[in-house]
Design a protein around this motif. Structure first.
Motif, mmCIF file in Angstrom:
data_model
loop_
_atom_site.group_PDB
_atom_site.id
_atom_site.type_symbol
_atom_site.label_atom_id
_atom_site.label_comp_id
_atom_site.label_asym_id
_atom_site.label_seq_id
_atom_site.Cartn_x
_atom_site.Cartn_y
_atom_site.Cartn_z
ATOM 1 N N THR A 1 41.251 39.454 37.286
ATOM 2 C CA THR A 1 41.808 40.491 38.148
ATOM 3 C C THR A 1 42.930 41.236 37.444
ATOM 4 O OG1 THR A 1 42.889 40.969 40.267
ATOM 5 C CG2 THR A 1 43.422 38.857 39.233
ATOM 6 N N ASP A 2 43.047 42.524 37.765
ATOM 7 C CA ASP A 2 44.157 43.358 37.293
ATOM 8 C C ASP A 2 45.176 43.594 38.395
ATOM 9 O OD1 ASP A 2 43.150 43.901 34.642
ATOM 10 O OD2 ASP A 2 41.661 45.212 35.582
ATOM 11 N N ALA A 3 45.032 42.896 39.513
ATOM 12 C CA ALA A 3 45.810 43.216 40.711
ATOM 13 C C ALA A 3 47.215 42.644 40.713
ATOM 14 C CB ALA A 3 45.070 42.719 41.954
ATOM 15 N N THR A 4 47.596 41.921 39.683
ATOM 16 C CA THR A 4 48.866 41.198 39.729
ATOM 17 C C THR A 4 50.078 42.079 39.438
ATOM 18 O OG1 THR A 4 48.560 40.561 37.423
ATOM 19 C CG2 THR A 4 47.800 39.025 39.115
ATOM 20 N N GLY A 5 49.876 43.211 38.743
ATOM 21 C CA GLY A 5 51.012 44.063 38.424
ATOM 22 C C GLY A 5 52.004 43.341 37.529
ATOM 23 N N SER A 6 53.292 43.625 37.712
ATOM 24 C CA SER A 6 54.323 42.977 36.922
ATOM 25 C C SER A 6 55.213 42.138 37.833
ATOM 26 C CB SER A 6 55.171 44.009 36.184
ATOM 27 O OG SER A 6 55.772 44.897 37.104
ATOM 28 N N GLY A 7 55.751 41.057 37.307
ATOM 29 C CA GLY A 7 56.617 40.193 38.096
ATOM 30 C C GLY A 7 55.835 39.266 38.997
ATOM 31 N N SER B 1 39.662 35.495 30.497
ATOM 32 C CA SER B 1 40.206 36.572 29.673
ATOM 33 C C SER B 1 41.611 36.230 29.207
ATOM 34 C CB SER B 1 40.237 37.866 30.497
ATOM 35 O OG SER B 1 40.987 38.867 29.837
ATOM 36 N N THR B 2 41.939 36.637 27.993
ATOM 37 C CA THR B 2 43.292 36.443 27.476
ATOM 38 C C THR B 2 44.223 37.593 27.857
ATOM 39 O OG1 THR B 2 42.680 37.485 25.375
ATOM 40 C CG2 THR B 2 42.486 35.076 25.510
ATOM 41 N N SER B 3 43.671 38.654 28.439
ATOM 42 C CA SER B 3 44.478 39.834 28.773
ATOM 43 C C SER B 3 44.572 40.086 30.277
ATOM 44 C CB SER B 3 43.906 41.077 28.091
ATOM 45 O OG SER B 3 42.575 41.303 28.511
ATOM 46 N N LYS B 4 43.983 39.178 31.096
ATOM 47 C CA LYS B 4 44.014 39.323 32.542
ATOM 48 C C LYS B 4 44.314 37.970 33.186
ATOM 49 C CE LYS B 4 40.632 43.095 32.653
ATOM 50 N NZ LYS B 4 39.360 43.594 33.254
ATOM 51 N N VAL B 5 44.691 38.003 34.452
ATOM 52 C CA VAL B 5 44.826 36.770 35.227
ATOM 53 C C VAL B 5 43.430 36.305 35.633
ATOM 54 C CG1 VAL B 5 45.604 35.821 37.438
ATOM 55 C CG2 VAL B 5 47.153 37.212 36.059
ATOM 56 N N ASN B 6 43.188 35.010 35.510
ATOM 57 C CA ASN B 6 41.907 34.419 35.880
ATOM 58 C C ASN B 6 42.117 33.527 37.107
ATOM 59 O OD1 ASN B 6 40.365 35.075 33.146
ATOM 60 N ND2 ASN B 6 42.341 34.201 32.595
ATOM 61 N N TYR B 7 41.246 33.641 38.088
ATOM 62 C CA TYR B 7 41.448 32.873 39.316
ATOM 63 C C TYR B 7 40.107 32.465 39.929
ATOM 64 C CZ TYR B 7 39.767 36.645 42.272
ATOM 65 O OH TYR B 7 38.963 37.572 42.870
ATOM 66 N N ARG B 8 40.158 31.464 40.781
ATOM 67 C CA ARG B 8 39.078 31.153 41.703
ATOM 68 C C ARG B 8 39.741 30.704 43.007
ATOM 69 N NH1 ARG B 8 37.025 25.649 38.531
ATOM 70 N NH2 ARG B 8 38.848 24.387 39.084
ATOM 71 N N PHE B 9 39.033 30.870 44.109
ATOM 72 C CA PHE B 9 39.621 30.600 45.412
ATOM 73 C C PHE B 9 38.718 29.687 46.223
ATOM 74 C CE2 PHE B 9 39.926 31.911 49.958
ATOM 75 C CZ PHE B 9 41.166 31.347 50.220
#
Length: 237
Positions: free
Chosen positions: A177-183, A131-139
């Motif tokens: 994920t949307d969990a990153t918040g700001s900063g 997504s261009t509007s969210k953080v993308n991750y894999r663990f």
């Protein structure tokens, strides 16, 4: 186009190679450069040995590689034999043979410990659902001695009961994920269902639109501080 964005980043990343991989391909100043395949190397094999890495017999590193090295690399697509050897000795630790496509991205993970032995896994990085509007991750859990773990960003649980990657699989795609918040954020690895932190990395800048590989490395009862359990992360763009 997203894939073009990642290719341009990969070219720039070569300028800031973490471990000092040497440039094995010479560019002709007249002819355009051939399309490249792009790689991230992650050294999560917990060992006291230092290592050398070879691509089709050509040594890539200018200095010996210790546990926890990370390095980007690019090469013309086609068959590649990546070989890890004991530094300065013709003794193979692990080898991987694969056909790699030009203009594609891959992550090669050297993982394991003295009990499990070394493993070398190649993952084809799949950016198609990012997504261009969210953080993308894999663990990836790259610590065979710790058992399953939970992944948190700040106080939000992202994944549960992640086994050592050799048992639980390696994922090519990324999750949003949307969990990153700001900063900046804290990345925490905890025992499943418990509030005891196994490893933590603070003040991590995560930006929307970018894919990240997050991984747990090290040993539960590490013989040295350098090989204690810790969080690693690479940004793929």
């Amino acid at each position: 186009m997203r894939t073009k964005k990642y290719r341009l980043w990969a070219i720039a990343a070569l300028v800031v190679t973490v471990t000092g991989f040497t440039a094995c391909l010479k560019s002709d100043p007249v002819q355009p450069q051939r399309p490249q395949a792009y790689f991230w190397f992650i050294g999560a094999y917990s060992t006291s040995l230092t290592l050398d890495v070879f691509d089709n017999g050509t040594k890539l590193n200018s200095t010996a590689l210790a546990f926890d090295f990370v390095a980007p690399y690019s090469a013309v697509g086609g068959p590649h034999v990546f070989t890890f050897k004991k530094s300065g000795v013709d003794s193979i630790i692990k080898e991987n043979t694969n056909l790699y496509d030009s203009l594609q991205s891959y992550t090669l993970l050297l993982h394991g410990d003295a009990t499990t032995g070394a493993s070398l896994t190649a993952v084809h990085d799949d950016y198609s659902a990012t997504s261009t509007s969210k953080v993308n991750y894999r663990f990836y859990n790259l610590s065979p001695s710790i058992g399953p773990v939970d992944l948190f960003i700040n106080d939000t649980k992202l994944t549960s009961n992640v086994n050592y990657a050799g048992q639980g699989g390696f994922y090519s795609a990324f999750t949003t994920t949307d969990a990153t918040g700001s900063g900046n954020v804290s990345i925490k690895i905890k025992a499943p269902g418990k509030d005891s932190v196994i490893a933590q990395k603070d003040n991590v800048p995560l930006s929307v639109g970018y894919p990240y590989t997050i991984y747990l490395k090290g040993e539960k009862n590490a013989p040295t501080d350098a090989r204690k359990l810790s969080v690693g992360i690479i940004q793929h763009s």
